[in-house]
Design a protein around this motif. Structure first.
Motif, PDB file in Angstrom:
ATOM      1  N   PHE A  86      -3.098  -9.332   1.672  1.00 14.83           N
ATOM      2  CA  PHE A  86      -3.827  -9.007   0.293  1.00 14.83           C
ATOM      3  C   PHE A  86      -4.398  -7.888  -0.074  1.00 14.83           C
ATOM      4  O   PHE A  86      -3.732  -7.410  -0.874  1.00 14.83           O
ATOM      5  CB  PHE A  86      -4.285 -10.616  -0.435  1.00 14.83           C
ATOM      6  CG  PHE A  86      -4.780 -10.519  -2.208  1.00 14.83           C
ATOM      7  CD1 PHE A  86      -3.754 -10.766  -2.930  1.00 14.83           C
ATOM      8  CD2 PHE A  86      -6.286 -10.428  -2.201  1.00 14.83           C
ATOM      9  CE1 PHE A  86      -3.501 -10.880  -4.166  1.00 14.83           C
ATOM     10  CE2 PHE A  86      -6.078 -10.433  -3.879  1.00 14.83           C
ATOM     11  CZ  PHE A  86      -4.608 -10.434  -4.257  1.00 14.83           C
ATOM     12  N   GLY A  87      -5.182  -7.349   0.593  1.00 20.28           N
ATOM     13  CA  GLY A  87      -5.819  -6.176  -0.404  1.00 20.28           C
ATOM     14  C   GLY A  87      -5.460  -4.909   0.219  1.00 20.28           C
ATOM     15  O   GLY A  87      -4.859  -4.469  -0.581  1.00 20.28           O
ATOM     16  N   ARG A  88      -4.057  -5.293   1.411  1.00 14.72           N
ATOM     17  CA  ARG A  88      -3.023  -3.437   0.913  1.00 14.72           C
ATOM     18  C   ARG A  88      -2.323  -4.193  -0.026  1.00 14.72           C
ATOM     19  O   ARG A  88      -2.098  -2.904   0.037  1.00 14.72           O
ATOM     20  CB  ARG A  88      -2.560  -3.887   2.281  1.00 14.72           C
ATOM     21  CG  ARG A  88      -3.337  -3.959   3.556  1.00 14.72           C
ATOM     22  CD  ARG A  88      -2.608  -4.087   5.018  1.00 14.72           C
ATOM     23  NE  ARG A  88      -1.424  -3.738   5.331  1.00 14.72           N
ATOM     24  CZ  ARG A  88      -0.956  -4.005   6.375  1.00 14.72           C
ATOM     25  NH1 ARG A  88      -0.843  -4.927   6.863  1.00 14.72           N
ATOM     26  NH2 ARG A  88       0.388  -3.696   6.161  1.00 14.72           N
ATOM     27  N   ALA A  89      -1.734  -5.077  -0.433  1.00  9.78           N
ATOM     28  CA  ALA A  89      -0.697  -5.441  -1.465  1.00  9.78           C
ATOM     29  C   ALA A  89      -1.543  -5.278  -2.673  1.00  9.78           C
ATOM     30  O   ALA A  89      -0.352  -4.058  -3.293  1.00  9.78           O
ATOM     31  CB  ALA A  89      -0.533  -6.614  -1.335  1.00  9.78           C
TER      32      ALA A  89
ATOM     33  N   ARG B 253       7.516   2.691   3.391  1.00  6.95           N
ATOM     34  CA  ARG B 253       7.619   2.094   4.991  1.00  6.95           C
ATOM     35  C   ARG B 253       6.573   1.559   4.944  1.00  6.95           C
ATOM     36  O   ARG B 253       6.758   0.412   5.643  1.00  6.95           O
ATOM     37  CB  ARG B 253       7.454   2.575   5.953  1.00  6.95           C
ATOM     38  CG  ARG B 253       7.452   2.629   7.605  1.00  6.95           C
ATOM     39  CD  ARG B 253       8.597   1.593   8.011  1.00  6.95           C
ATOM     40  NE  ARG B 253       8.676   1.276   9.163  1.00  6.95           N
ATOM     41  CZ  ARG B 253       9.241   1.641  10.124  1.00  6.95           C
ATOM     42  NH1 ARG B 253      10.035   2.988   9.713  1.00  6.95           N
ATOM     43  NH2 ARG B 253       9.443   1.137  11.903  1.00  6.95           N
ATOM     44  N   GLU B 254       4.957   1.403   4.809  1.00 11.22           N
ATOM     45  CA  GLU B 254       4.543   0.436   4.406  1.00 11.22           C
ATOM     46  C   GLU B 254       4.831  -0.543   3.380  1.00 11.22           C
ATOM     47  O   GLU B 254       4.423  -1.866   3.999  1.00 11.22           O
ATOM     48  CB  GLU B 254       2.910   1.148   3.454  1.00 11.22           C
ATOM     49  CG  GLU B 254       2.028   0.469   3.673  1.00 11.22           C
ATOM     50  CD  GLU B 254       0.542   1.241   3.121  1.00 11.22           C
ATOM     51  OE1 GLU B 254      -0.724   0.932   3.422  1.00 11.22           O
ATOM     52  OE2 GLU B 254       0.608   2.380   3.284  1.00 11.22           O
ATOM     53  N   LEU B 255       4.580  -0.765   2.591  1.00  8.04           N
ATOM     54  CA  LEU B 255       5.855  -1.316   1.376  1.00  8.04           C
ATOM     55  C   LEU B 255       6.803  -2.352   2.346  1.00  8.04           C
ATOM     56  O   LEU B 255       6.490  -3.771   2.380  1.00  8.04           O
ATOM     57  CB  LEU B 255       6.503  -0.991   0.163  1.00  8.04           C
ATOM     58  CG  LEU B 255       6.978  -1.814  -0.397  1.00  8.04           C
ATOM     59  CD1 LEU B 255       5.838  -3.239  -0.749  1.00  8.04           C
ATOM     60  CD2 LEU B 255       7.641  -1.480  -1.911  1.00  8.04           C
ATOM     61  N   GLN B 256       7.508  -2.187   2.980  1.00  8.67           N
ATOM     62  CA  GLN B 256       8.616  -2.458   3.965  1.00  8.67           C
ATOM     63  C   GLN B 256       8.137  -3.418   4.788  1.00  8.67           C
ATOM     64  O   GLN B 256       8.261  -4.302   5.124  1.00  8.67           O
ATOM     65  CB  GLN B 256       9.876  -2.121   3.954  1.00  8.67           C
ATOM     66  CG  GLN B 256      10.400  -1.166   3.083  1.00  8.67           C
ATOM     67  CD  GLN B 256      11.469  -0.489   3.472  1.00  8.67           C
ATOM     68  OE1 GLN B 256      11.657  -0.046   4.673  1.00  8.67           O
ATOM     69  NE2 GLN B 256      12.456   0.487   2.738  1.00  8.67           N
ATOM     70  N   ASP B 257       7.244  -3.076   5.075  1.00 12.05           N
ATOM     71  CA  ASP B 257       6.363  -3.854   6.722  1.00 12.05           C
ATOM     72  C   ASP B 257       5.695  -4.924   5.968  1.00 12.05           C
ATOM     73  O   ASP B 257       5.414  -6.345   6.537  1.00 12.05           O
ATOM     74  CB  ASP B 257       5.427  -2.264   7.794  1.00 12.05           C
ATOM     75  CG  ASP B 257       6.098  -1.471   8.185  1.00 12.05           C
ATOM     76  OD1 ASP B 257       7.287  -2.049   8.430  1.00 12.05           O
ATOM     77  OD2 ASP B 257       5.876  -0.479   8.575  1.00 12.05           O
ATOM     78  N   LEU B 258       4.886  -4.230   5.203  1.00  8.34           N
ATOM     79  CA  LEU B 258       3.920  -5.328   4.335  1.00  8.34           C
ATOM     80  C   LEU B 258       5.303  -6.969   3.946  1.00  8.34           C
ATOM     81  O   LEU B 258       4.482  -8.128   4.821  1.00  8.34           O
ATOM     82  CB  LEU B 258       3.270  -4.848   3.256  1.00  8.34           C
ATOM     83  CG  LEU B 258       2.289  -6.166   2.538  1.00  8.34           C
ATOM     84  CD1 LEU B 258       0.687  -5.791   3.354  1.00  8.34           C
ATOM     85  CD2 LEU B 258       1.605  -5.777   0.813  1.00  8.34           C
ATOM     86  N   LEU B 259       6.122  -6.545   3.186  1.00 10.92           N
ATOM     87  CA  LEU B 259       6.811  -7.984   3.303  1.00 10.92           C
ATOM     88  C   LEU B 259       7.888  -8.090   4.352  1.00 10.92           C
ATOM     89  O   LEU B 259       8.094  -9.652   4.285  1.00 10.92           O
ATOM     90  CB  LEU B 259       8.435  -6.414   2.140  1.00 10.92           C
ATOM     91  CG  LEU B 259       7.934  -6.351   0.991  1.00 10.92           C
ATOM     92  CD1 LEU B 259       8.896  -6.067  -0.189  1.00 10.92           C
ATOM     93  CD2 LEU B 259       7.088  -7.609   0.558  1.00 10.92           C
TER      94      LEU B 259
ATOM     95  N   ARG C 275      -1.221  -1.256  -7.019  1.00 13.71           N
ATOM     96  CA  ARG C 275      -2.715   0.002  -8.175  1.00 13.71           C
ATOM     97  C   ARG C 275      -1.512   1.298  -7.645  1.00 13.71           C
ATOM     98  O   ARG C 275      -1.550   2.368  -8.885  1.00 13.71           O
ATOM     99  CB  ARG C 275      -3.351  -0.098  -7.154  1.00 13.71           C
ATOM    100  CG  ARG C 275      -4.268  -1.335  -8.113  1.00 13.71           C
ATOM    101  CD  ARG C 275      -5.721  -1.234  -7.196  1.00 13.71           C
ATOM    102  NE  ARG C 275      -6.097  -2.085  -7.548  1.00 13.71           N
ATOM    103  CZ  ARG C 275      -7.517  -2.655  -7.515  1.00 13.71           C
ATOM    104  NH1 ARG C 275      -8.582  -1.586  -5.958  1.00 13.71           N
ATOM    105  NH2 ARG C 275      -8.335  -3.616  -6.942  1.00 13.71           N
ATOM    106  N   ARG C 276      -0.958   1.761  -6.700  1.00  8.21           N
ATOM    107  CA  ARG C 276      -0.487   2.785  -6.468  1.00  8.21           C
ATOM    108  C   ARG C 276       1.221   3.222  -7.520  1.00  8.21           C
ATOM    109  O   ARG C 276       1.110   3.808  -8.070  1.00  8.21           O
ATOM    110  CB  ARG C 276       0.558   3.531  -4.790  1.00  8.21           C
ATOM    111  CG  ARG C 276       0.378   4.583  -4.645  1.00  8.21           C
ATOM    112  CD  ARG C 276       0.153   4.827  -3.457  1.00  8.21           C
ATOM    113  NE  ARG C 276       1.590   4.107  -2.527  1.00  8.21           N
ATOM    114  CZ  ARG C 276       1.669   3.682  -1.466  1.00  8.21           C
ATOM    115  NH1 ARG C 276      -0.042   3.305  -0.952  1.00  8.21           N
ATOM    116  NH2 ARG C 276       1.892   2.879  -1.307  1.00  8.21           N
ATOM    117  N   TYR C 277       1.775   1.765  -7.636  1.00  7.70           N
ATOM    118  CA  TYR C 277       3.242   2.007  -7.855  1.00  7.70           C
ATOM    119  C   TYR C 277       2.456   1.647  -9.501  1.00  7.70           C
ATOM    120  O   TYR C 277       3.658   1.986 -10.715  1.00  7.70           O
ATOM    121  CB  TYR C 277       4.029   1.537  -7.810  1.00  7.70           C
ATOM    122  CG  TYR C 277       5.017   1.818  -6.542  1.00  7.70           C
ATOM    123  CD1 TYR C 277       5.977   2.267  -6.550  1.00  7.70           C
ATOM    124  CD2 TYR C 277       4.388   0.928  -5.242  1.00  7.70           C
ATOM    125  CE1 TYR C 277       6.624   2.830  -5.011  1.00  7.70           C
ATOM    126  CE2 TYR C 277       4.981   1.984  -3.761  1.00  7.70           C
ATOM    127  CZ  TYR C 277       5.902   2.688  -4.217  1.00  7.70           C
ATOM    128  OH  TYR C 277       6.396   3.527  -2.606  1.00  7.70           O
TER     129      TYR C 277
END
Length: 700
Positions: free
Chosen positions: A688-691, A659-665, A696-698
């Motif tokens: 950019f920092g969140r991205a 969900r966090e990645l989808q919201d970011l995109l 890094r997590r993936y």
């Protein structure tokens, strides 16, 4: 949240099932072709580009370079012969006229002819085209003539480089604080002209030029401090005799000192060790001793070593440092000087200090005996030298001296009677005495005019001493100094010039300093010249700088400039390194200090570079590209055309429900296509920092 399949499977599905639309591909290709620098990207100075160098600069830019040339030459024009200055001015006006007429350059034959004429002119004016004056004069005219063959960018860039040599030449003439300020302004002007020649507008050139100066000055300061130093400044060159000038002359006659005190020219800056503040009555700076008198003029003693070496007296010694402008090698030293071996100074006849003459400012360290007497055993011929008088003239003064001597039981008592004669005889201390002429000029002063300045009292006192058989001599130098509280230093100026006397005491085998002026005007010794003169004459003397705050700060700035820049020599470098706890200057400590200093000086440069990079960066585009690199890979040629929506669909099909990645995109896509204005840089950097964190997590 599901982690989904490995990245390889996601990439494979991206290739097999999801293809970017043709519009996306077309948009990507167009962006690749038409990409332009951001607004913060500075125009590149293509100095190595032959095509660029062959272009003709605009007239306004050429005019700016010529004005910079004039500014760079100003200090030289004030020092070089009038003929050279006039020809330079004429050539500059001619170049402006040609520019206005649209003439880019003169034929080569005309330039060569002008160069030959310039060389002949310098030879006619100075008799040489080498050395300091001849070489700089010739260089100045050659740089000016370079502008007559300048038609391309390269020509004018070469002229700007040549101007750097002119700027550096100025310090060979003067090393004042004003010269330092001018030098920085001249370097800035050359830098601005370079920038304008390469396409920047004037405002941007000024902004970037000032920024470049601010970033490079710390590095320049570090290199200035750590580079090995000689025992004297690099620009210290031997002083040409015809150019040497000093306020104090090697001759004295009535009026000599009186004329000199009307000048405010700086002689020396003095600092005493341990913050000592001696009283003005102790500041007798001896410079020249005079023994030969022909009835009209006193002449300095020959520049020989002392025949009878002065004795060594016990007692307090004052240590001090002087920064002074060369005066034919004359050093006004505090009574009575002590010179250490290896200092480059010597004590000459009359116990005066001399040093090798050279142009410019110099720093010296001295000690003086805090005593009014100088022990010295005189040989018989020396006694006769100090008692010699002309065969005729001033007979009334001689008779007066002999009468007073007969009434005295000792030389000391006789001296006191002469001083009492001045003190009780209604004598006046004045800058405007009557003009005493002829063989009996001292008689006219003693018995008729009774008005005089320090040289009148000093010479008449010495004549009376000699007339009674007492060895005596005249000493000229300076009395007192102006104390500058802002910098805790003293300034000796021409207005402090003074003359006094010394008599030799047989019983003590020593010279005794006697100031006859003090018998008439004690204020001259204790309070200074201004307080000693009548109110009507004080305007004739240069003003007191201590009364003006801005003047005091200016003098302090000039002092520190001379102390730490102009005269930063081997001794100063050792003192600085010792003060920093590094010991005396050595290669190892200099290397260590240089590395640390350069690292610290480069921090502002790194900050400026990072700041510029942040301005030029596109956080949204970089963050989105990073995410595509993680989930699609760099080797996929179509990855650049994948949109945020397509990437979300690819992730969903591969089981990545983040969900966090989808919201970011989605936020990225909204900003790119739905928002009226883009978010500020801070918000973009936060996105950019969140991205980066998700990537890094993936990646793990």
């Amino acid at each position: 949240m599901k982690s989904g399949r490995p990245k390889a499977a996601c990439r494979r599905l991206a290739k097999d099932s999801i293809r970017p639309s043709e519009n996306h591909q077309r948009r990507f290709q167009t962006a690749s072709v038409k990409q332009r620098p951001s607004e913060n990207t500075l125009p590149i100075m293509l100095i190595s580009n032959p095509v660029f160098l062959q272009e003709a600069p605009p007239r306004k830019v050429v005019a700016a370079v010529l004005l910079a040339l004039l500014w760079s030459s100003l200090p030289l024009l004030a020092e070089l012969p009038m003929g050279v200055t006039a020809v330079f001015g004429g050539l500059l006006l001619l170049r402006f006229a040609l520019l206005r007429a649209g003439v880019a350059r003169l034929p080569l034959a005309a330039v060569v002819l002008l160069a030959a004429g310039a060389g002949l002119l310098v030879w006619q004016q100075l008799g040489t085209v080498i050395g300091r004056d001849g070489g700089i004069s010739f260089l100045l005219l050659m740089v000016m003539l370079k502008s007559f063959e300048g038609s391309t960018m390269r020509d004018w860039q070469v002229l700007l480089l040549a101007m750097l040599f002119l700027i550096g030449s100025a310090v060979l003439f003067r090393q004042t604080l004003l010269t330092g300020v001018w030098l920085l302004a001249a370097l800035l002007a050359v830098g601005l002209c370079f920038a304008v020649l390469c396409g920047l507008d004037a405002r941007s050139a000024l902004k970037q030029g000032l920024l470049a100066f601010g970033l490079t000055l710390p590095l320049a300061a570090v290199l200035f401090v750590v580079m090995p130093r000689r025992s004297e400044p690099l620009w210290s060159i031997s002083q040409q005799q015809e150019r040497a000038k000093t306020g104090l002359s090697d001759t004295m006659q009535p009026g000599s000192i009186g004329n000199l005190v009307q000048s405010d020219e700086l002689v020396a800056n003095v600092t005493f060790s341990d913050g000592l503040k001696p009283g003005a009555e102790r500041l007798y700076w001896r410079a020249i001793v005079m023994a030969d008198f022909d009835g009209q003029t006193w002449r300095a003693m020959p520049d020989f070593e002392e025949v009878s070496a002065p004795g060594i007296s016990d007692g307090l010694k004052l240590s001090y440092q002087m920064i002074l402008r060369d005066q034919k090698g004359v050093v006004p030293a505090l009574d009575y000087p002590v010179v250490r071996e290896g200092s480059g100074m010597s004590v000459r006849l009359g116990d005066v200090v001399r040093v090798r003459s050279r142009e410019g400012l110099r720093r010296i360290e001295l000690q003086s005996r805090a005593d009014g007497m100088l022990p010295q055993k005189l040989k018989e011929f020396e006694k006769k030298l100090y008692m010699r008088l002309p065969h005729s003239g001033n007979f009334r003064t001689r008779r007066l001296a002999q009468t007073l001597a007969q009434q005295s039981r000792s030389v000391g008592e006789f001296s006191q009677k002469v001083l009492d004669y001045y003190r009780n005889g209604r004598f006046a201390y004045t800058l405007q005495p009557p003009l005493y002429r002829g063989a009996d000029s001292i008689d006219s002063f003693i018995f008729e005019g009774r008005q005089g300045f320090c040289e009148h009292y000093a010479q008449s006192y010495v004549v009376m001493m000699r007339a009674a058989g007492v060895p005596a001599r005249v000493v000229t130098g300076y009395l007192g100094a102006d104390y500058q509280e802002n910098g805790n230093f003293w300034q000796i100026r021409s207005k402090n010039a003074h003359a006094w006397a010394e008599i030799w005491l047989e019983g003590e085998q020593a010279w005794l300093r006697v100031d006859p002026t003090a018998a008439v005007s004690e204020q001259r010794v204790t309070l200074g010249l201004n307080e000693a003169l009548p109110e009507s004459e004080r305007a004739m003397v240069a003003g007191n700088h201590n009364g003006k705050m801005w003047g005091g700060w200016l003098e302090s700035g000039q002092f520190y400039w001379q102390q730490w820049v102009v005269n930063y020599d081997e001794s100063s470098q050792n003192n600085l390194f010792t003060g920093l706890g590094l010991g005396r200057f050595r290669f190892g400590t200099a290397l260590l200090a240089g590395i640390v200093g350069i690292f610290a000086a480069l921090l502002p440069v790194v900050w400026w570079w990072r700041r510029g990079r942040l301005k030029e960066r596109e956080p949204l585009a970089e963050g989105f590209a990073l995410l595509k690199s993680i989930f699609i890979g760099d080797e996929d040629e179509t990855a650049a055309a994948v949109t945020a929506s397509e990437l979300i669909e690819m992730l969903r099909q591969n089981g990545v429900e983040d969900r966090e990645l989808q919201d970011l995109l989605r936020q990225y896509e909204d900003w790119q296509f739905a928002a009226e204005i883009m978010p500020d840089k801070r918000t973009q950097r936060a996105w950019f920092g969140r991205a980066v964190r998700i990537a890094r997590r993936y990646k793990q």
